[in-house]
Write a protein that holds these residues in place. Sequence first.
Motif, PDB file in Angstrom:
ATOM      1  N   THR A  88     -54.510  35.040  36.998  1.00 52.28           N
ATOM      2  CA  THR A  88     -53.205  34.685  36.430  1.00 52.28           C
ATOM      3  C   THR A  88     -52.470  33.728  37.374  1.00 52.28           C
ATOM      4  N   ILE A  89     -52.531  34.019  38.654  1.00 51.83           N
ATOM      5  CA  ILE A  89     -51.892  33.153  39.646  1.00 51.83           C
ATOM      6  C   ILE A  89     -52.515  31.756  39.582  1.00 51.83           C
ATOM      7  N   ALA A  90     -53.841  31.676  39.530  1.00 53.63           N
ATOM      8  CA  ALA A  90     -54.532  30.383  39.475  1.00 53.63           C
ATOM      9  C   ALA A  90     -54.119  29.604  38.225  1.00 53.63           C
ATOM     10  N   ASN A  91     -54.030  30.282  37.076  1.00 48.63           N
ATOM     11  CA  ASN A  91     -53.629  29.618  35.829  1.00 48.63           C
ATOM     12  C   ASN A  91     -52.181  29.128  35.892  1.00 48.63           C
ATOM     13  N   MET A  92     -51.293  29.974  36.369  1.00 50.09           N
ATOM     14  CA  MET A  92     -49.884  29.594  36.442  1.00 50.09           C
ATOM     15  C   MET A  92     -49.671  28.464  37.469  1.00 50.09           C
ATOM     16  N   LEU A  93     -50.406  28.524  38.551  1.00 52.02           N
ATOM     17  CA  LEU A  93     -50.324  27.482  39.572  1.00 52.02           C
ATOM     18  C   LEU A  93     -50.806  26.140  39.003  1.00 52.02           C
ATOM     19  N   SER A  94     -51.864  26.192  38.241  1.00 53.45           N
ATOM     20  CA  SER A  94     -52.394  24.975  37.614  1.00 53.45           C
ATOM     21  C   SER A  94     -51.371  24.387  36.635  1.00 53.45           C
ATOM     22  N   MET A  95     -50.761  25.236  35.811  1.00 56.62           N
ATOM     23  CA  MET A  95     -49.745  24.759  34.858  1.00 56.62           C
ATOM     24  C   MET A  95     -48.540  24.178  35.596  1.00 56.62           C
ATOM     25  N   ALA A  96     -48.110  24.852  36.655  1.00 53.15           N
ATOM     26  CA  ALA A  96     -46.947  24.385  37.413  1.00 53.15           C
ATOM     27  C   ALA A  96     -47.230  23.023  38.046  1.00 53.15           C
ATOM     28  N   ARG A  97     -48.410  22.869  38.611  1.00 52.16           N
ATOM     29  CA  ARG A  97     -48.772  21.574  39.218  1.00 52.16           C
ATOM     30  C   ARG A  97     -48.793  20.462  38.180  1.00 52.16           C
ATOM     31  N   LYS A  98     -49.345  20.742  37.016  1.00 52.36           N
ATOM     32  CA  LYS A  98     -49.386  19.731  35.948  1.00 52.36           C
ATOM     33  C   LYS A  98     -47.980  19.328  35.524  1.00 52.36           C
ATOM     34  N   LYS A  99     -47.106  20.322  35.370  1.00 48.37           N
ATOM     35  CA  LYS A  99     -45.728  20.027  34.969  1.00 48.37           C
ATOM     36  C   LYS A  99     -45.023  19.164  36.016  1.00 48.37           C
ATOM     37  N   VAL A 100     -45.176  19.517  37.290  1.00 49.02           N
ATOM     38  CA  VAL A 100     -44.536  18.752  38.355  1.00 49.02           C
ATOM     39  C   VAL A 100     -45.111  17.340  38.401  1.00 49.02           C
ATOM     40  N   LYS A 101     -46.417  17.236  38.251  1.00 45.85           N
ATOM     41  CA  LYS A 101     -47.069  15.917  38.267  1.00 45.85           C
ATOM     42  C   LYS A 101     -46.546  15.043  37.131  1.00 45.85           C
ATOM     43  N   ASN A 102     -46.445  15.594  35.936  1.00 44.04           N
ATOM     44  CA  ASN A 102     -45.934  14.839  34.785  1.00 44.04           C
ATOM     45  C   ASN A 102     -44.469  14.455  34.967  1.00 44.04           C
ATOM     46  N   LEU A 103     -43.671  15.396  35.473  1.00 47.90           N
ATOM     47  CA  LEU A 103     -42.265  15.093  35.732  1.00 47.90           C
ATOM     48  C   LEU A 103     -42.130  14.007  36.805  1.00 47.90           C
ATOM     49  N   TRP A 104     -42.964  14.089  37.846  1.00 49.65           N
ATOM     50  CA  TRP A 104     -42.921  13.092  38.915  1.00 49.65           C
ATOM     51  C   TRP A 104     -43.245  11.706  38.360  1.00 49.65           C
ATOM     52  N   LYS A 105     -44.282  11.626  37.540  1.00 48.56           N
ATOM     53  CA  LYS A 105     -44.656  10.345  36.935  1.00 48.56           C
ATOM     54  C   LYS A 105     -43.527   9.802  36.078  1.00 48.56           C
ATOM     55  N   THR A 106     -42.900  10.691  35.295  1.00 49.95           N
ATOM     56  CA  THR A 106     -41.853  10.281  34.381  1.00 49.95           C
ATOM     57  C   THR A 106     -40.621   9.773  35.119  1.00 49.95           C
ATOM     58  N   PHE A 107     -40.201  10.487  36.152  1.00 46.39           N
ATOM     59  CA  PHE A 107     -38.932  10.165  36.787  1.00 46.39           C
ATOM     60  C   PHE A 107     -39.029   9.402  38.097  1.00 46.39           C
ATOM     61  N   MET A 108     -40.159   9.441  38.777  1.00 46.01           N
ATOM     62  CA  MET A 108     -40.221   8.851  40.111  1.00 46.01           C
ATOM     63  C   MET A 108     -41.014   7.547  40.187  1.00 46.01           C
ATOM     64  N   GLU A 109     -41.798   7.224  39.193  1.00 40.53           N
ATOM     65  CA  GLU A 109     -42.618   6.009  39.274  1.00 40.53           C
ATOM     66  C   GLU A 109     -42.088   4.931  38.379  1.00 40.53           C
ATOM     67  N   ASN A 116     -36.064  15.121  45.799  1.00 34.84           N
ATOM     68  CA  ASN A 116     -36.529  14.918  44.424  1.00 34.84           C
ATOM     69  C   ASN A 116     -37.558  15.967  44.034  1.00 34.84           C
ATOM     70  N   PHE A 117     -38.421  16.333  44.969  1.00 35.66           N
ATOM     71  CA  PHE A 117     -39.419  17.359  44.677  1.00 35.66           C
ATOM     72  C   PHE A 117     -38.737  18.708  44.428  1.00 35.66           C
ATOM     73  N   LYS A 118     -37.730  19.023  45.225  1.00 39.61           N
ATOM     74  CA  LYS A 118     -36.992  20.281  45.017  1.00 39.61           C
ATOM     75  C   LYS A 118     -36.301  20.285  43.656  1.00 39.61           C
ATOM     76  N   ALA A 119     -35.772  19.146  43.257  1.00 36.47           N
ATOM     77  CA  ALA A 119     -35.131  19.048  41.939  1.00 36.47           C
ATOM     78  C   ALA A 119     -36.157  19.253  40.833  1.00 36.47           C
ATOM     79  N   LEU A 120     -37.352  18.715  41.032  1.00 36.30           N
ATOM     80  CA  LEU A 120     -38.414  18.908  40.023  1.00 36.30           C
ATOM     81  C   LEU A 120     -38.844  20.375  39.960  1.00 36.30           C
ATOM     82  N   LEU A 121     -38.882  21.033  41.112  1.00 34.35           N
ATOM     83  CA  LEU A 121     -39.233  22.461  41.126  1.00 34.35           C
ATOM     84  C   LEU A 121     -38.232  23.272  40.317  1.00 34.35           C
ATOM     85  N   ASN A 122     -36.982  22.875  40.345  1.00 34.44           N
ATOM     86  CA  ASN A 122     -35.946  23.596  39.597  1.00 34.44           C
ATOM     87  C   ASN A 122     -36.127  23.454  38.092  1.00 34.44           C
ATOM     88  N   CYS A 123     -36.939  22.491  37.652  1.00 38.99           N
ATOM     89  CA  CYS A 123     -37.207  22.325  36.222  1.00 38.99           C
ATOM     90  C   CYS A 123     -38.260  23.306  35.712  1.00 38.99           C
TER      91      CYS A 123
END
Length: 186
Positions: A165-186, A127-134
């Motif tokens: 730039t890496i820190a900013n993009m990493l932060s955005m990516a983590r937020k997106k994955v966290k939101n997707l995880w909440k939406t689809f996995m909980e 499921n995490f790999k599928a979220l990464l693909n988003c």
Amino acid sequence: MKPTQSITTLALQQFCNGENHALSTLYKAWLPELYLVAYRYVQSQQEAEDVVADCFEKVFAMPIKKRRQKFIEEEINIKALLLVMVKNKSLDVIKTKNTRSRIVDGIKKLLPIEVFNGAKQTLTDDNFKALLNCLPEKEKEILTLSITGFSNTEIGKQLNLSEKTIANMLSMARKKVKNLWKTFME
């Protein structure tokens, strides 16, 4: 004789004669006192209510012949009987809770502290790999490198991007994955 005593006496006589609805008069009259006795022991509102209800249910289930024998012929005080029943039932509830607690503790001691659930881990990984693909490709790449243990500086050097730039993009990516995880996995 006090007015409430005459009402309860009349209700008791009716109950002993088979008029089951008369028990509700006794219930209403004695509920507060019986509830307090039960609560003093079990320390739980719900359990105290259950204890009192169980005791009244036992009295209610008595055959009419036995009601007459106990409460009219033998002149057993029904309120005193109910008080004793509530106390004993409360002690039974406490004993049962303690026994269950000991059993659960014993079982926990027999089980290994940490149980690995391979199927659950595989499902979570998939499921995490599928979220990464988003994620957009660049964010996906940065997050994957970060997860594998590279620092922001190392990732920046590999991708020719600044550490900020890496820190900013990493932060955005983590937020997106966290939101997707909440939406689809909980």
